[in-house]
Design an enzyme around this catalytic site. Structure first.
Site, PDB file in Angstrom:
ATOM      1  N   CYS A  97       0.805  -1.223   0.000  1.00 50.12           N
ATOM      2  CA  CYS A  97       0.000   0.000   0.000  1.00 50.12           C
ATOM      3  C   CYS A  97       0.839   1.276   0.000  1.00 50.12           C
ATOM      4  O   CYS A  97       0.288   2.372  -0.081  1.00 50.12           O
ATOM      5  CB  CYS A  97      -0.955  -0.017   1.187  1.00 50.12           C
ATOM      6  SG  CYS A  97      -1.959  -1.512   1.245  1.00 50.12           S
ATOM      7  N   HIS A 154      -9.934   1.712   0.390  1.00 53.65           N
ATOM      8  CA  HIS A 154      -8.486   1.523   0.424  1.00 53.65           C
ATOM      9  C   HIS A 154      -8.063   0.991  -0.938  1.00 53.65           C
ATOM     10  O   HIS A 154      -8.251  -0.185  -1.249  1.00 53.65           O
ATOM     11  CB  HIS A 154      -8.123   0.529   1.529  1.00 53.65           C
ATOM     12  CG  HIS A 154      -6.654   0.410   1.778  1.00 53.65           C
ATOM     13  ND1 HIS A 154      -5.702   0.948   0.936  1.00 53.65           N
ATOM     14  CD2 HIS A 154      -5.948  -0.188   2.777  1.00 53.65           C
ATOM     15  CE1 HIS A 154      -4.501   0.687   1.411  1.00 53.65           C
ATOM     16  NE2 HIS A 154      -4.628  -0.009   2.521  1.00 53.65           N
ATOM     17  N   PHE A 206       1.876  -3.742   3.876  1.00 50.53           N
ATOM     18  CA  PHE A 206       2.345  -5.049   4.320  1.00 50.53           C
ATOM     19  C   PHE A 206       3.865  -5.116   4.147  1.00 50.53           C
ATOM     20  O   PHE A 206       4.450  -4.477   3.270  1.00 50.53           O
ATOM     21  CB  PHE A 206       1.719  -6.154   3.465  1.00 50.53           C
ATOM     22  CG  PHE A 206       0.315  -6.517   3.858  1.00 50.53           C
ATOM     23  CD1 PHE A 206      -0.377  -5.828   4.829  1.00 50.53           C
ATOM     24  CD2 PHE A 206      -0.334  -7.574   3.235  1.00 50.53           C
ATOM     25  CE1 PHE A 206      -1.676  -6.166   5.175  1.00 50.53           C
ATOM     26  CE2 PHE A 206      -1.625  -7.933   3.566  1.00 50.53           C
ATOM     27  CZ  PHE A 206      -2.297  -7.221   4.542  1.00 50.53           C
ATOM     28  N   GLU A 250      -0.360   4.720  13.648  1.00 51.50           N
ATOM     29  CA  GLU A 250      -0.111   5.915  12.847  1.00 51.50           C
ATOM     30  C   GLU A 250      -0.404   7.196  13.617  1.00 51.50           C
ATOM     31  O   GLU A 250       0.358   8.162  13.566  1.00 51.50           O
ATOM     32  CB  GLU A 250      -0.950   5.875  11.577  1.00 51.50           C
ATOM     33  CG  GLU A 250      -0.720   7.075  10.670  1.00 51.50           C
ATOM     34  CD  GLU A 250      -1.558   7.043   9.409  1.00 51.50           C
ATOM     35  OE1 GLU A 250      -1.253   7.831   8.491  1.00 51.50           O
ATOM     36  OE2 GLU A 250      -2.519   6.255   9.343  1.00 51.50           O
ATOM     37  N   LYS A 304      -9.740   7.441   2.719  1.00 51.87           N
ATOM     38  CA  LYS A 304     -10.230   6.093   2.424  1.00 51.87           C
ATOM     39  C   LYS A 304     -11.708   5.935   2.773  1.00 51.87           C
ATOM     40  O   LYS A 304     -12.344   4.976   2.340  1.00 51.87           O
ATOM     41  CB  LYS A 304      -9.374   5.066   3.155  1.00 51.87           C
ATOM     42  CG  LYS A 304      -7.961   4.985   2.585  1.00 51.87           C
ATOM     43  CD  LYS A 304      -7.088   4.014   3.341  1.00 51.87           C
ATOM     44  CE  LYS A 304      -5.718   3.898   2.679  1.00 51.87           C
ATOM     45  NZ  LYS A 304      -4.947   5.152   2.687  1.00 51.87           N
ATOM     46  N   HIS A 355      -2.622   7.756   6.284  1.00 52.97           N
ATOM     47  CA  HIS A 355      -2.899   6.481   5.621  1.00 52.97           C
ATOM     48  C   HIS A 355      -4.291   6.006   6.046  1.00 52.97           C
ATOM     49  O   HIS A 355      -5.101   5.654   5.203  1.00 52.97           O
ATOM     50  CB  HIS A 355      -1.826   5.459   5.992  1.00 52.97           C
ATOM     51  CG  HIS A 355      -1.941   4.171   5.251  1.00 52.97           C
ATOM     52  ND1 HIS A 355      -2.072   4.101   3.888  1.00 52.97           N
ATOM     53  CD2 HIS A 355      -1.927   2.876   5.688  1.00 52.97           C
ATOM     54  CE1 HIS A 355      -2.140   2.826   3.505  1.00 52.97           C
ATOM     55  NE2 HIS A 355      -2.062   2.065   4.581  1.00 52.97           N
TER      56      HIS A 355
END
Length: 787
Positions: A178, A344, A404, A321, A339, A310
């Site tokens: 991502c 996402h 990831f 975060e 998002k 994010h």
């Protein structure tokens, strides 16, 4: 004849060209253009709805942001028969971005070599990967259009964009989950700052597919309701789409009379070295990426007006975060997550959120987060924008994305003319060069570099034919007995090969990489971990998708092997994965040469399965002028460092990498038979090294693949060296087989094996063309030649 350009052996100031955004294009289910995207964001509309493109009824969440019809994007009906849907998203966004920038696709003419492409994606090609998987599982591979196999490559989307645009400069595909497209914009900006390009087409694309939804469902990350990042309750919705930004040097934009939309100030990368899917709960990696971005732009936290988070909506991400943002900026930081509007979008997240942020800021607003009611327990209390866009002056903006494998990316932009020319951090070039301080290999020749060197001298093919008559050169199975490596015993074979090779390359320097922000890891990959991908696809298409295997899903991302390696050795500096080891090596060398990192390891690993053999032969990817070649597996790792730094710490330098380059031809697949891209790479690498063609004492060539590849390499050698090119001094493909991800890196290792012999020439060039279309050239030199 040796390199006598001794005047270069010092750090020298590097000219810093300012990087402007001169065009933007966006395509999401929420909006088909930038103008309509702004309208939707301002009005608080979202595109999250029940999935209709496949049956999602048994998943924990049935909501996503998807296209029910793929846009034509100006591509032909024939293209639509075999290309992946992410390609159409990206090309549609490309047309809008180029039109806004006043550029005509295919009209760069003599300037095409100064136009680069740098895109990011996590799962581009996965829809076609599903088609190939079903053909394999149903024993129908022989009936499959071979072009569909080529469309499974994450890099294929980039190749089509390159061809449609008419770009002939460097072509890079980032696949760090991502964080992909956010990183791609930062890397693209570096190409301009480093003088490699005048214009860069940057951005990314990604898709929603059954296997992606099944994977996130298996991880129990999906939300049954529309996502509400940082608020009640946790969970994400997947989305798809594409965004493209045209990056341009200030000099080029001024020459063309283009009005800039924004300026790219800097970016920062980091690795968590924590877990395959979950972020470090402290947010340390996110914090480091933000601080790296601020340092690269010479800015302080208080100068940032808005941070686009994010904000996936999951418990783990939002908490980590927000705590990181609190430490960097304090509780007053203005932030939100987009998002909640279009889901996402995985590898496309960064560029779509960047475009959205710029669109709002241009009109004096910062975007809000939908459904933000109260701060979720565990999340830091920040200045979250809720209910409606916030009016104000938002000139300097940060966009964050994390993926990831622990890959983190932060990008800084500002509106035009906000900062003075002196605000950009000056940099220096390591003109004394980059040296290799360690090498590690795992191959059919054995688990040491010495074993590889001996096998190359012997020149005996190590491949064996299996029951299907296809040859492969397999590596020894690895069993980790050391306590620090036992947690990786269940990793994919390619991940274990990579960990073993990297351990050998780092050697006694492992402590220099352990949680050191100045030491990073760049990986090159083509297909990723094959066995886990096969196992996961079996669980989706031969079982119940709602019960897909959660263990294998994280391993199907291209950056999974790099994530495992970074975790094994605590590598938290710049970490990312590029498609193909030629591009990965050149980017790693750039990071060291231009001082973003003190040292970098570059790694590529491959694994062979019977199914992969069948797939490669069906695609025709292993035919060399009609003769089938063997597929190989294993891993190759190089530890790179500035020569000056290695000398200061009395480290033994094995060789010097004195020049490097990679280019592509304007084709969807492969390389042009005229050898143009490789010829340009050879000329560029020689220029970088300060050498002439007759300085090169030998070649290690990569010309495996369909017949045009061998013809292209042969013609490039003739163009570059005349009728009598230097002799080929080693042939790793003939000995250990063709390794799709690592082949270019193996040619460099083979060149090292030759240069390190006492009777070798001073300079050997590794060159060729790889599976993703990269034509590359790397000059490997004796260290004595720079004394």
């Amino acid at each position: 004849m040796t390199n006598t350009n001794s005047g270069k052996l010092h750090e020298t100031p590097a000219p810093v060209e300012r990087v402007l955004v001169t065009g933007m294009g966006a395509l999401t289910p929420l909006a088909g253009s930038c103008a309509s995207l702004y309208d939707a964001l301002f009005a608080g509309q979202d595109s999250i709805a029940p999935v209709e493109i496949f049956d999602a009824s048994r998943f924990l969440g049935q909501l996503a942001s998807t296209f029910n019809k793929v846009p034509a994007a100006g591509l032909s009906a024939e293209d639509h028969r075999w290309m992946d849907r992410a390609t159409f998203f990206a090309v549609a966004a490309l047309h809008e971005a180029m039109a806004q920038a006043g550029l005509e696709p295919g009209a760069f003419q003599g300037d095409a070599e100064r136009v680069a492409v740098c895109l990011g994606s996590s799962h581009s090609g996965l829809v076609e990967t599903e088609a190939v998987a079903m053909a394999v599982l149903n024993d129908q591979l022989a009936q499959l259009d071979p072009r569909k196999i080529c469309a499974t490559l994450v890099s294929h989307c980039t190749a089509v964009v390159k061809r449609v645009a008419g770009a002939k400069g460097r072509v890079i595909t980032i696949s760090s989950a991502c964080a992909s497209s956010n990183t791609a914009v930062g890397v693209g900006a570096d190409l301009i700052r480093n003088g490699e390009a005048d214009i860069v087409i940057a951005g990314g694309a990604d898709t929603v597919s059954l296997s992606v939804i099944a994977g996130f469902n298996a991880l129990r990350a999906l939300s049954s309701t529309k996502t509400a990042p940082f608020s009640i309750s946790p969970g994400l919705n997947i989305g798809e789409g594409a965004g493209i930004v045209i990056l341009e040097s200030k000099t080029s934009a001024r020459k063309r009379g283009v009005t800039p939309l924004a300026e790219v100030l800097g970016y920062g990368l980091s690795g968590d070295a924590h877990h395959a899917t979950a972020p470090d709960t402290t947010g340390a990696g996110a914090e480091q990426a933000m601080r790296e971005a601020l340092a690269s732009a010479n800015l302080e936290p208080h100068q940032i007006d808005y941070v686009n988070a994010h904000g996936t909506g999951t418990e783990a991400n939002d908490s980590a975060e927000s705590q990181a943002m609190l430490r960097v900026f304090g509780p007053g930081v203005v932030t939100s997550s987009l998002k909640s509007f279009f889901g996402h979008t995985l590898g496309a997240s960064g560029v779509l959120e960047l475009i959205s942020t710029i669109l709002m800021a241009q009109r004096g607003y910062a975007p809000h987060g939908l459904r933000m009611t109260e701060v979720r327990p565990g999340c830091a209390v920040l200045d979250y924008i809720a209910d409606a866009p916030r009016q104000g002056v938002f000139n300097t903006l940060m966009v964050n994305n994390y993926g990831f494998g622990g890959n983190n990316s932060s990008l800084l932009v500002c509106l035009p003319q906000v900062l003075s020319g002196g605000a950009i951090m000056p940099r220096t070039i390591a003109a004394d060069g980059v040296v290799v301080t360690g090498v590690g290999t795992v191959s059919a020749a054995g688990t040491t570099f010495a074993a590889l060197a001996q096998a190359l001298v012997a020149g005996v093919a190590l491949a064996c034919k299996g029951g299907d008559a296809f040859a492969s050169a397999t590596s020894p199975a690895l069993r980790f007995t050391d306590a620090h490596l036992k947690p990786f015993a269940r990793c994919a074979p390619s991940a274990k090969f990579g960990i073993a090779a990297l351990e050998a390359a780092l050697g006694a320097d492992k402590q220099l990489y352990d949680h050191n922000p100045r030491s990073g890891l760049i990986c090159g990959s083509v297909f990723g971990a094959q066995k886990p991908t096969e196992k996961f696809m079996e669980s989706v298409f031969q079982g119940d998708p709602a019960l897909a295997n959660a263990h294998y899903f994280p391993m199907i991302t291209m950056n999974a092997n790099g994530g495992a390696a970074s975790l094994a050795f605590g590598i938290t500096g710049y970490t990312t994965t590029l498609c193909g080891s030629a591009a990965a090596l050149c980017y790693a060398l750039d990071l060291v040469r231009y001082g973003r990192q003190d040292r970098i390891s570059v790694l590529a690993s491959d694994e062979v399965t019977p199914r992969l053999l069948d797939i490669y032969h069906r695609a025709g990817a292993l035919d060399v002028v009609g003769a089938p070649a063997a597929l190989g597996e294993g891993a190759c790792a190089l530890a790179l460092e500035r020569a000056q730094g290695a000398q200061a710490r009395h480290a033994g330098a094995l060789v010097r990498i004195s020049g490097w380059a990679h280019f592509q031809d304007c084709l969807d697949l492969g390389v042009a038979v005229n050898g143009d891209a490789l010829h340009r790479a050879i000329v560029h690498a020689l220029g970088c090294a300060g050498l002439q063609p007759d300085d090169i004492g030998g070649l290690v060539t990569l010309d495996c693949g369909p017949a045009p590849v061998a013809t292209s390499v042969r013609r490039a050698l003739s163009l570059s060296f005349g009728v009598t090119p230097p002799p080929v001094v080693a042939d790793p493909v003939a000995v250990i087989g063709y390794t799709p991800s690592g082949a270019p890196l193996w040619t460099v290792a083979a060149a090292m094996a030759v240069v390190m012999r006492s009777d070798s020439p001073d300079h050997i060039m590794a060159l060729g063309a790889d599976l993703v279309g990269d034509a590359y050239a790397v000059v490997v030199s004796r260290c004595r030649s720079i004394e």
